[in-house]
Design a protein around this motif. Structure first.
Motif, PDB file in Angstrom:
ATOM      1  N   SER A   1      -3.166  -6.990   8.101  1.00 43.72           N
ATOM      2  CA  SER A   1      -1.750  -6.365   7.159  1.00 43.72           C
ATOM      3  C   SER A   1      -1.052  -7.318   7.878  1.00 43.72           C
ATOM      4  O   SER A   1      -0.023  -7.352   8.077  1.00 43.72           O
ATOM      5  CB  SER A   1      -0.927  -5.569   7.798  1.00 43.72           C
ATOM      6  OG  SER A   1      -0.026  -4.994   6.942  1.00 43.72           O
TER       7      SER A   1
ATOM      8  N   ASN B   1       3.866  -4.151   8.119  1.00 37.42           N
ATOM      9  CA  ASN B   1       3.760  -3.099   8.747  1.00 37.42           C
ATOM     10  C   ASN B   1       4.518  -2.344   6.515  1.00 37.42           C
ATOM     11  O   ASN B   1       5.638  -1.992   6.953  1.00 37.42           O
ATOM     12  CB  ASN B   1       5.108  -2.425   9.340  1.00 37.42           C
ATOM     13  CG  ASN B   1       4.930  -0.363   9.598  1.00 37.42           C
ATOM     14  OD1 ASN B   1       4.512  -0.275   8.998  1.00 37.42           O
ATOM     15  ND2 ASN B   1       5.148  -0.609  10.584  1.00 37.42           N
TER      16      ASN B   1
ATOM     17  N   ALA C   1       4.619   1.133   6.482  1.00 33.08           N
ATOM     18  CA  ALA C   1       4.057   2.487   6.486  1.00 33.08           C
ATOM     19  C   ALA C   1       6.059   1.862   6.106  1.00 33.08           C
ATOM     20  O   ALA C   1       6.945   3.505   5.592  1.00 33.08           O
ATOM     21  CB  ALA C   1       3.836   2.971   7.695  1.00 33.08           C
ATOM     22  N   SER C   2       7.259   1.208   6.461  1.00 29.91           N
ATOM     23  CA  SER C   2       8.370   1.088   7.509  1.00 29.91           C
ATOM     24  C   SER C   2       8.894  -0.301   6.391  1.00 29.91           C
ATOM     25  O   SER C   2       9.758  -0.288   5.857  1.00 29.91           O
ATOM     26  CB  SER C   2       8.320   0.651   8.961  1.00 29.91           C
ATOM     27  OG  SER C   2       7.592  -1.035   8.933  1.00 29.91           O
TER      28      SER C   2
ATOM     29  N   SER D   1       0.663  -1.555  -0.410  1.00 28.20           N
ATOM     30  CA  SER D   1       0.279  -0.128  -0.396  1.00 28.20           C
ATOM     31  C   SER D   1       0.893   1.756   0.593  1.00 28.20           C
ATOM     32  O   SER D   1       0.293   2.476   0.230  1.00 28.20           O
ATOM     33  CB  SER D   1      -0.991   0.047   1.179  1.00 28.20           C
ATOM     34  OG  SER D   1      -0.461   0.271   2.207  1.00 28.20           O
ATOM     35  N   ASN D   2       1.834   0.942   0.678  1.00 24.12           N
ATOM     36  CA  ASN D   2       3.261   1.975   0.322  1.00 24.12           C
ATOM     37  C   ASN D   2       3.721   2.826  -0.939  1.00 24.12           C
ATOM     38  O   ASN D   2       5.035   3.017  -1.245  1.00 24.12           O
ATOM     39  CB  ASN D   2       3.866   1.640   1.184  1.00 24.12           C
ATOM     40  CG  ASN D   2       5.161   3.369   1.718  1.00 24.12           C
ATOM     41  OD1 ASN D   2       5.646   3.603   0.989  1.00 24.12           O
ATOM     42  ND2 ASN D   2       4.900   4.748   1.945  1.00 24.12           N
TER      43      ASN D   2
END
Ligand SMILES: *[C@@H]1O[C@H](CO)[C@@H](O)[C@H](O)[C@H]1NC(C)=O
Ligand SMILES: *[C@@H]1O[C@H](CO)[C@@H](O)[C@H](O)[C@H]1NC(C)=O
Ligand SMILES: *[C@@H]1O[C@H](CO)[C@@H](O)[C@H](O)[C@H]1NC(C)=O
Ligand SMILES: *[C@@H]1O[C@H](CO)[C@@H](O)[C@H](O)[C@H]1NC(C)=O
Ligand SMILES: *[C@@H]1O[C@H](CO)[C@@H](O)[C@H](O)[C@H]1NC(C)=O
Ligand SMILES: *[C@@H]1O[C@H](CO)[C@@H](O)[C@H](O)[C@H]1NC(C)=O
Ligand SMILES: *[C@@H]1O[C@H](CO)[C@@H](O)[C@H](O)[C@H]1NC(C)=O
Ligand SMILES: *[C@@H]1O[C@H](CO)[C@@H](O)[C@H](O)[C@H]1NC(C)=O
Length: 505
Positions: free
Chosen positions: A112, A128, A130-131, A61-62
């Motif tokens: 997730s 994760n 985002a990271s 998703s990032n």
């Protein structure tokens, strides 16, 4: 031409070249083998190399590209997007080290979870986005899908998370060995089977950091309250996909290499590899017809070339029996087993299938086979997005229903000296990514602004226009302004403007 018009033309040309110069791609990679042919309406570029046997791909998703490197683990690639097909790998990080991972990859957003497969296990990693990292150690979600020691072609387990049914996972397990084909005759052995699992009971909460009890499902004996068979009698389903409109589940079956027909060797013409349709998931444990049925292996095989099955009255897409007797023959194959929806070329080895978001096209990665010149291309197949089925009849030949969008120029040079597609993925901008395991590469393909335009491969020396079936590309096509990512082409364009000025003056 007046001087002022000339000046205006020159200014316009200068502006054009400035725009093009700005869009010069900072990093352009060239394939080390014959440049692939790009299908009409597409522009392609090699954007990553030096990977270890890249298999399945997907974007998180990032916007990071996750890649299974077989025998190594899972890598996260961050890409700097310069527009068009110009994407540059900014960073590559191994986020999972596991030498047994070899093919399957899937991502759930809520919770997730990143899923990946080895020959015998499907793992779930808390992820994760985002990271771009996994959290904690993986949980075993499904086990008993096989064993290491199988040939590399058979040891892969395709996995697919449904977008229609929450936390519903499809897992394909093929046979262990061609010399033990009769083991697949009983569905309870779990060989040559595609199954679906309801994972929701394995998660205690929907948060990323949820504690997942390590209480995996056994592939072939999971309870009917959490699992059902989507299909069996399937030698090796290396690819799985779900139609985005109807939710129909499809598998791509890699069929046998050494077929005979009534004692005659026909392995150079039959059987075809298969696109099988498994119905739609009504829930994790309920599937519509023909889901759950037997697709033929090891008794019946898809006809790719009826002419070489001497004495038969079969057509492409029918199934044949290698031998005929009073209980098993071509007639019983038609009566007792589910035929393919489409039949691919022999040993073309479809490894992945990916639908366009509107459901009108499926893309297939044909890995090709050692020793037989077939496949080695990414092709597209037209679908009807109301029925969710191919627009071509099951009796069509692959030459008719498949349109190559990225193919090797001369497959006599394969498998040693060409790309071999495996994984397919879309990014958020609608560009298509293709991995090639043997060359360690990833290509990107983008629709050109005009769908009729000549296919183009962007390279450092020139943007190479691909020959098409109907017309030979004019040499001048390489200088079309839309392909001026390459400085060499820009130079030629500017030089020809200068020459035009000289002539007019
Ligand atoms: C990805 O994550 C990074 C770090 O959290 C963030 O700066 C960036 O905007 C994100 N990009 C996208 C496309 O979501
Ligand atoms: C195909 O090869 C396998 C493995 O070598 C063998 O067991 C099988 O009998 C062969 N089948 C035919 C039809 O020759
Ligand atoms: C889907 O599930 C519902 C509820 O169990 C059932 O009534 C219906 O018949 C099912 N439909 C199909 C196509 O299986
Ligand atoms: C089908 O097989 C026949 C007989 O072996 C062969 O002559 C023909 O070229 C094959 N057709 C195709 C399309 O490969
Ligand atoms: C094929 O099998 C069916 C069902 O057993 C039988 O009725 C039929 O006679 C067989 N055909 C041949 C050609 O042996
Ligand atoms: C027909 O062939 C199949 C596969 O070899 C075999 O299992 C079956 O017993 C045979 N039937 C007869 C009547 O010989
Ligand atoms: C089917 O495809 C057409 C053409 O792309 C598109 O306009 C339509 O929205 C699609 N239908 C659905 C349900 O996505
Ligand atoms: C294709 O490759 C083979 C093997 O390298 C070579 O012998 C043949 O000449 C090539 N064909 C063409 C048209 O280049």
């Amino acid at each position: 031409m007046t001087f002022s018009k000339l000046l205006a033309a020159f200014t316009a040309a200068a502006l054009l070249s400035t725009v093009s110069a700005d869009s010069v791609c900072p990093t352009i990679l060239n394939p080390s083998y014959d440049y692939p042919i790009v299908g009409e309406g597409w522009t392609a570029q090699l954007i990553a190399s030096g990977l270890t046997s890249p298999r399945r791909l997907l974007f998180d998703s990032n916007g990071s590209l996750l890649v299974v490197e077989a025998g190594k683990g899972i890598a996260r690639l961050t890409l700097t997007d310069h527009g068009g097909t110009c994407l540059v790998v900014a960073d590559k990080t191994t986020i999972v080290s596991n030498t047994d991972l070899n093919h399957g990859l899937a991502l759930s957003t809520t919770p997730s979870i990143l899923l990946a497969s080895t020959a015998d296990v499907v793992y779930g990693y808390a992820y994760n986005a985002a990271s771009g990292t996994v959290v904690g150690s993986p949980k075993t979600l499904v086990e008993g899908t096989g064993s290491s020691g199988e040939s590399a072609d058979l040891a892969t387990r395709s996995i697919l998370l449904s977008q229609k049914q929450t936390l519903t996972l499809v897992v394909a397990r093929g046979i262990d060995s061609d010399s033990d084909d009769l083991a697949a005759i009983d569905e309870s052995a779990g060989l040559g089977v595609v199954r679906v699992f309801d994972l929701s009971s394995l998660y205690t909460t929907t948060s990323t950091s949820s504690v997942i009890p390590d209480n995996p499902f056994e592939f072939s004996t999971a309870s009917s309250s959490v699992s059902t068979i989507l299909g069996w009698g399937i030698r090796h389903a290396a690819g799985l996909a779900e139609h985005p409109v109807t939710g129909g589940i499809f598998s791509t079956e890699n069929s046998v290499a050494n077929a005979t027909y009534n004692g005659v060797d026909v392995h150079m013409t039959n059987p075809g590899d298969e696109l099988n349709y498994h119905g739609t998931l009504n829930s994790s444990v309920s599937v519509s017809s023909p889901g759950g049925s037997n697709y033929g292996y090891p008794r019946c095989f898809a006809v790719a070339n009826a002419t070489s099955l001497t004495g038969s009255s079969l057509s492409i897409g029918d199934q044949f029996s290698m031998t005929q007797n009073s209980t098993l023959n071509d007639t019983t194959c038609a009566a007792d087993y589910t035929p393919p929806t489409l039949t691919f070329g022999i040993h073309s080895s479809p490894q992945d299938l990916l639908f366009s978001s509107d459901g009108t096209t499926a893309y297939v990665a044909l890995h090709g086979s050692d020793g037989i010149e077939s496949g080695y291309a990414v092709g597209s197949i037209a679908f009807d997005n109301t029925t969710g089925l191919p627009t071509s009849a099951s009796s069509s030949s692959s030459a008719d229903f498949l349109t190559n969008i990225l193919s090797n120029k001369n497959i006599s040079k394969c498998p040693g000296n060409c790309f071999r597609p495996v994984g397919l993925a879309w990014d958020a901008a609608g560009r298509l990514y293709v991995s090639s395991d043997t060359t360690g590469e990833i290509y990107v393909l983008s629709r050109s602004s005009s769908s009729a335009s000549t296919g183009t491969l962007v390279t450092t020396t020139a943007s190479v226009a691909s020959p098409t079936a109907t017309a030979t590309a004019a040499a001048g096509n390489a200088a079309n302004s839309q392909f001026q990512h390459s400085t060499a082409v820009l130079g030629v364009a500017v030089a020809s403007i200068a020459m035009a000025l000289l002539i007019v003056v």
